[in-house]
Every structure is written in structure tokens, then in C-alpha cells.
Scaffold this motif. Structure first.
Motif, short mmCIF file in Angstrom:
data_model
loop_
_atom_site.label_atom_id
_atom_site.label_comp_id
_atom_site.label_asym_id
_atom_site.label_seq_id
_atom_site.Cartn_x
_atom_site.Cartn_y
_atom_site.Cartn_z
N ARG A 218 -7.77 0.56 -5.29
CA ARG A 218 -7.76 -0.88 -5.51
C ARG A 218 -8.12 -1.24 -6.94
N GLN A 219 -9.01 -0.47 -7.57
CA GLN A 219 -9.39 -0.76 -8.94
C GLN A 219 -8.20 -0.61 -9.89
N GLU A 220 -7.42 0.43 -9.68
CA GLU A 220 -6.23 0.65 -10.50
C GLU A 220 -5.24 -0.50 -10.32
N LEU A 221 -5.09 -0.95 -9.07
CA LEU A 221 -4.20 -2.09 -8.80
C LEU A 221 -4.75 -3.36 -9.45
N LYS A 222 -6.05 -3.55 -9.37
CA LYS A 222 -6.68 -4.75 -9.93
C LYS A 222 -6.46 -4.82 -11.44
N GLU A 223 -6.55 -3.69 -12.13
CA GLU A 223 -6.33 -3.66 -13.57
C GLU A 223 -4.88 -4.01 -13.90
N TYR A 224 -3.94 -3.54 -13.07
CA TYR A 224 -2.53 -3.85 -13.29
C TYR A 224 -2.25 -5.33 -13.06
N VAL A 225 -2.89 -5.88 -12.02
CA VAL A 225 -2.65 -7.28 -11.64
C VAL A 225 -3.04 -8.25 -12.74
N THR A 226 -4.03 -7.89 -13.57
CA THR A 226 -4.50 -8.80 -14.62
C THR A 226 -3.40 -9.17 -15.61
N LYS A 228 -0.19 -9.50 -14.64
CA LYS A 228 0.92 -10.05 -13.87
C LYS A 228 0.46 -11.32 -13.14
N PRO A 229 0.57 -12.49 -13.80
CA PRO A 229 0.07 -13.73 -13.20
C PRO A 229 0.63 -14.02 -11.80
N ALA A 230 1.91 -13.76 -11.60
CA ALA A 230 2.51 -14.05 -10.29
C ALA A 230 1.89 -13.18 -9.21
N LEU A 231 1.74 -11.89 -9.50
CA LEU A 231 1.13 -10.96 -8.55
C LEU A 231 -0.35 -11.29 -8.36
N GLN A 232 -0.97 -11.72 -9.43
CA GLN A 232 -2.39 -12.11 -9.38
C GLN A 232 -2.59 -13.23 -8.38
N GLU A 233 -1.67 -14.19 -8.38
CA GLU A 233 -1.76 -15.31 -7.46
C GLU A 233 -1.57 -14.85 -6.01
N LEU A 235 -2.22 -11.87 -4.73
CA LEU A 235 -3.30 -11.00 -4.25
C LEU A 235 -4.70 -11.53 -4.55
N ARG A 236 -4.77 -12.78 -4.97
CA ARG A 236 -6.07 -13.33 -5.39
C ARG A 236 -7.12 -13.22 -4.27
N GLY A 237 -6.72 -13.55 -3.06
CA GLY A 237 -7.68 -13.53 -1.96
C GLY A 237 -8.07 -12.12 -1.54
N THR A 238 -7.10 -11.21 -1.47
CA THR A 238 -7.38 -9.86 -0.98
C THR A 238 -8.12 -9.02 -2.01
N LEU A 239 -7.80 -9.20 -3.30
CA LEU A 239 -8.49 -8.44 -4.35
C LEU A 239 -9.72 -9.16 -4.88
N LYS A 240 -9.96 -10.37 -4.35
CA LYS A 240 -11.11 -11.18 -4.78
C LYS A 240 -11.11 -11.38 -6.30
N ILE A 241 -9.98 -11.84 -6.82
CA ILE A 241 -9.85 -12.12 -8.25
C ILE A 241 -10.39 -13.52 -8.52
N PRO A 242 -11.32 -13.68 -9.44
CA PRO A 242 -11.90 -15.01 -9.71
C PRO A 242 -10.87 -15.95 -10.31
N LEU A 243 -11.06 -17.25 -10.08
CA LEU A 243 -10.14 -18.27 -10.61
C LEU A 243 -10.31 -18.38 -12.13
#
Length: 243
Positions: A218-226, A228-233, A235-243
Motif C-alpha cells: 500500500r505504501q508503494e501505491l500511496k507514493e504513486y497516487v500522489t 495522479k490527482p484522478a486516482l488520488q480522488e 482512492l482517497r477514502g481507502t488509502l486515507k489520503i488527507p484533503l
């Protein structure tokens, strides 16, 4: 200059010299203490580094052991829910063939499936209740395992002797936990038609911008998501990405 004045002056000078000597001794002791503290800090730092390396080595060994464990199971199928004693009369191989014939008849008519070994999983000691022992099937060919798994997934349900059973790949406990850790993300990606898959043994892959991306954790995915704004949106809830 009187004798008394000279005497007082000499006494003050002696006191100053004595204070200077005590100060020098004190400074020497302070320097020694600072050196001792510095030495202790260096030893603590070296100890932490050694312990850190040991922790990393231990994790590497655990990861390697899990990989070896899983590699030994690459051809294995895990049959869950097969009634205890079902194989008593005609053997476990007959039970397995009956399950395939009854639930996946098209595949059951194939004669090329080679069975190397079938056994019940080792019993797990639990003082509160008995733990069911699943059936482990070791096939001769990894492709046969994949065909059976695909056919089992396409069925709405599998049964044997009137009981519902499941057929899954056989993994170590650690790998099962890692695969389960992707479930929430897998569900969200699947809802977005991003073709998620769990690659062997526990990597997540999905289609993004016309390419297949895969991630170890998940950490590797989280770093990639940062990036990719569309993907960030998504997975925001599942990866607990802050607003």
C-alpha cells in the motif's frame, strides 16, 4: 603601603590562585564527563544501527522464507469444506475427481490433469473448538491449477456430498493476509472498471492510462497516487489520503 595591606593582598591572591586551580580541575572533569557522554552516545548510535540492520536482516529472512514457502505451493489447490472422512473409502484422489466431475464436468472430461499428491492439512490445536482440516491437492502442472481456479470462479457455487465447498490457491498465512489487505482497494478499482488483479503472490495490478501498473504494498501505491490527482480522488477514502 602597610604590612596589613600587603598581607590582605597576598591572601586575596592566594584565594584567586586556589579558585583558579579549582576551576581548572572542574573544567577538566567537565571535559571528561562530556567525553564519556559523547562515547556513550556513539555506542548507543552504533547499537541502534546494529539493531536496525538486524531487524532488516530478520525481515529479509522472513520475506525470503515466505517466498520459498509460497513457491513450494505454486501448484497447490486448497479445497475448503470437504467433509471429514469423505476420502476414507476410496481415497482422496477419488474425492477430488468427483468434485471436479460434479461441479466442472467439461474440465472433468480432460485426461491430462496430473495429481502428484493429496492430503489433509495439518490439524491446528485449539482448546475451544475443533478446527476443520482442508484438503490440499498438489498438481503436476501449474496451468492445470489455473484452469481449475478459473472454472471454479465461473461457477455460482461448488458442492460435494450436499455441502458447499470452495477451491482456492494454497498460500502461506502471511501471503493470505497480504492479499486480503488489498480487498478494499480492489473493490473500489473494480467499481471504476480499472481491471484490478492480485498477481502472484500478493501484488496488486490495475489498468491506468492505458498501462498495467503493479504494486508490492500500500505504501508503494500511496507514493504513486500522489502524482495522479484522478486516482488520488478515487482512492482517497481507502488509502486515507488527507484533503
Amino acid at each position: 603601603m602597610t604590612a596589613e595591606f600587603r598581607s590582605n593582598q597576598a591572601e586575596i591572591k592566594n584565594q584567586l590562585n586556589e579558585m583558579q586551580s579549582k576551576l581548572e580541575v572542574l573544567m577538566t572533569r567537565i571535559n571528561e564527563v562530556e567525553e564519556q557522554v559523547s562515547d556513550i552516545e556513539d555506542k548507543l548510535m552504533a547499537k541502534r544501527e546494529t539493531e536496525g540492520k538486524k531487524d532488516e536482516q530478520l525481515k529479509d529472512h522472513e520475506d525470503r522464507l515466505r517466498e520459498i514457502n509460497d513457491s513450494l505451493r505454486t501448484k497447490n489447490l486448497h479445497l475448503i469444506g470437504v467433509p471429514a472422512g469423505a476420502e476414507r473409502d476410496r481415497g482422496p484422489e477419488y474425492v477430488f475427481k468427483q468434485i471436479i466431475a460434479e461441479n466442472i464436468p467439461n474440465l472433468g472430461r480432460e485426461t491430462g490433469i496430473q495429481i502428484q499428491e493429496i492430503e489433509r492439512s495439518p490439524p491446528k490445536i485449539n482448546k475451544y473448538h475443533s478446527t476443520p482440516r482442508h484438503l490440499i491437492v498438489k498438481l503436476g502442472n501449474y496451468k492445470d491449477k489455473e484452469k481449475i481456479l478459473k472454472a471454479a470462479r465461473d461457477q455460482t457455487s461448488l458442492t460435494f456430498m450436499g455441502r458447499s465447498i470452495r477451491v482456492t490457491a494454497d498460500f502461506s498465512t502471511e501471503t493470505w493476509q497480504a492479499r486480503k489487505g488489498w480487498q478494499d482497494i480492489f473493490r473500489v478499482l473494480n467499481e471504476k472498471n480499472m481491471q484490478p488483479r492480485i498477481l502472484y503472490p500478493a501484488r496488486l495490478s490495475f489498468r491506468m492510462e492505458g498501462e498495467i501498473k503493479s504494486f508490492q504494498d500500500r505504501q508503494e501505491l500511496k507514493e504513486y497516487v500522489t502524482s495522479k490527482p484522478a486516482l488520488q480522488e478515487i482512492l482517497r477514502g481507502t488509502l486515507k489520503i488527507p484533503l
